[in-house]
Design a protein around this motif. Structure first.
Motif, mmCIF file in Angstrom:
data_model
loop_
_atom_site.group_PDB
_atom_site.id
_atom_site.type_symbol
_atom_site.label_atom_id
_atom_site.label_comp_id
_atom_site.label_asym_id
_atom_site.label_seq_id
_atom_site.Cartn_x
_atom_site.Cartn_y
_atom_site.Cartn_z
ATOM 1 N N TYR A 1 42.164 36.968 39.261
ATOM 2 C CA TYR A 1 40.787 36.913 38.773
ATOM 3 C C TYR A 1 40.686 36.030 37.547
ATOM 4 C CZ TYR A 1 42.192 40.402 35.266
ATOM 5 O OH TYR A 1 42.811 41.059 34.238
ATOM 6 N N ASP A 2 39.469 35.645 37.249
ATOM 7 C CA ASP A 2 39.151 34.849 36.068
ATOM 8 C C ASP A 2 39.102 35.792 34.873
ATOM 9 O OD1 ASP A 2 38.121 33.261 34.067
ATOM 10 O OD2 ASP A 2 36.328 32.644 35.191
ATOM 11 N N ALA B 1 35.821 36.037 32.783
ATOM 12 C CA ALA B 1 34.586 36.542 33.393
ATOM 13 C C ALA B 1 34.277 37.948 32.888
ATOM 14 C CB ALA B 1 34.703 36.561 34.904
ATOM 15 N N ASP C 1 36.710 36.250 48.603
ATOM 16 C CA ASP C 1 36.379 35.558 47.362
ATOM 17 C C ASP C 1 35.097 36.147 46.795
ATOM 18 O OD1 ASP C 1 38.528 33.828 47.473
ATOM 19 O OD2 ASP C 1 37.411 32.237 48.488
ATOM 20 N N VAL D 1 32.312 35.376 44.251
ATOM 21 C CA VAL D 1 31.783 34.197 43.570
ATOM 22 C C VAL D 1 30.563 34.605 42.752
ATOM 23 C CG1 VAL D 1 30.813 31.887 43.914
ATOM 24 C CG2 VAL D 1 32.605 32.738 45.461
ATOM 25 N N ASP D 2 30.539 34.203 41.482
ATOM 26 C CA ASP D 2 29.382 34.444 40.625
ATOM 27 C C ASP D 2 28.198 33.684 41.200
ATOM 28 O OD1 ASP D 2 27.460 33.729 38.407
ATOM 29 O OD2 ASP D 2 28.815 35.069 37.310
ATOM 30 N N SER E 1 26.638 30.895 38.491
ATOM 31 C CA SER E 1 27.458 29.734 38.138
ATOM 32 C C SER E 1 28.203 29.136 39.334
ATOM 33 C CB SER E 1 28.478 30.131 37.070
ATOM 34 O OG SER E 1 29.425 31.039 37.612
ATOM 35 N N GLN E 2 28.225 29.845 40.444
ATOM 36 C CA GLN E 2 28.961 29.425 41.650
ATOM 37 C C GLN E 2 30.455 29.265 41.374
ATOM 38 O OE1 GLN E 2 27.576 29.200 44.844
ATOM 39 N NE2 GLN E 2 25.933 30.209 43.732
ATOM 40 N N LYS E 3 30.979 30.045 40.433
ATOM 41 C CA LYS E 3 32.403 30.016 40.102
ATOM 42 C C LYS E 3 33.101 31.206 40.749
ATOM 43 C CE LYS E 3 33.811 29.301 35.998
ATOM 44 N NZ LYS E 3 34.024 29.385 34.550
ATOM 45 N N LEU E 4 34.302 30.954 41.236
ATOM 46 C CA LEU E 4 35.139 32.018 41.788
ATOM 47 C C LEU E 4 35.626 32.880 40.630
ATOM 48 C CD1 LEU E 4 36.694 33.213 44.246
ATOM 49 C CD2 LEU E 4 38.534 31.627 43.677
ATOM 50 N N VAL E 5 35.355 34.209 40.699
ATOM 51 C CA VAL E 5 35.772 35.097 39.614
ATOM 52 C C VAL E 5 36.861 36.080 40.049
ATOM 53 C CG1 VAL E 5 33.629 34.906 38.309
ATOM 54 C CG2 VAL E 5 33.846 36.690 40.048
#
Length: 181
Positions: free
Chosen positions: A29-30, A33, A135, A137-138, A141-145
């Motif tokens: 994970y990020d 985030a 996955d 995804v936020d 922001s379209q970011k993988l978290v």
């Protein structure tokens, strides 16, 4: 005769593999985030050429709904905080085992019980490994978290559905946000 023997071996292999838990999960994970802000999710439509059977699809949806609810994350039809995107793939695996009967360990090496080389037996097993990637995804922001990857053997639809339930449960247990069970 040979095909009957092969079918019996594959059936025995399938039974032995389904008897043990064959789902392994890894997650990442990020770390930057803020997971406590995610309260809703949608399950994005699958675009993978390998699709799930209806029973496996239902197991995935129900298990996600159940286990994410324990983290105070609810499924919604419209705008959501997270998009859960799934990826599915399968791969054929083959295992070859050779064994030799008739050799006896000895202090200075091995010696055979027969003149010449001892007989060598070869067993070949083939099975299918399935991989499920979830996955998270936020949505803004379209970011993988968060990503969870589960691998396990593929067999009949009922066993596959049970493995998917187990995989989703293990993946969500590693989810860093929300209320932990």
């Amino acid at each position: 005769m040979s095909t009957l023997l092969q079918r019996c071996l594959f059936a025995a292999l399938g039974l032995s593999l389904s008897a043990c838990s064959s789902v392994s999960v890894t997650t990442d994970y990020d770390h930057s985030a803020s997971f406590d802000h995610y309260r809703t999710y949608t399950l994005a439509p699958s675009t993978d050429p390998v699709g799930l059977s209806p029973s496996s699809e239902a197991a995935l949806r129900d298990s996600l709904r159940t286990h994410l609810a324990t983290r105070n994350i609810a499924e919604v039809a419209g705008n959501a905080d997270l998009h859960v995107v799934r990826h599915i793939s399968t791969k054929e695996k083959r295992v070859v085992n050779q064994s030799s009967y008739g050799s006896v360990p000895y202090r200075y090496g091995r010696y055979g019980m027969w003149a010449g080389a001892p007989p060598v037996y070869t067993d070949v097993s083939q099975y299918t490994v399935g991989t499920l990637i979830l996955d998270f995804v936020d949505a803004k922001s379209q970011k993988l978290v968060f990503r969870g990857i589960a691998t396990g053997t593929v067999s009949d639809p009922e066993a596959n559905a049970e493995r998917i339930r187990e995989a989703v449960e293990k993946i969500v247990q590693s989810y860093p946000g929300g209320v932990k069970p």
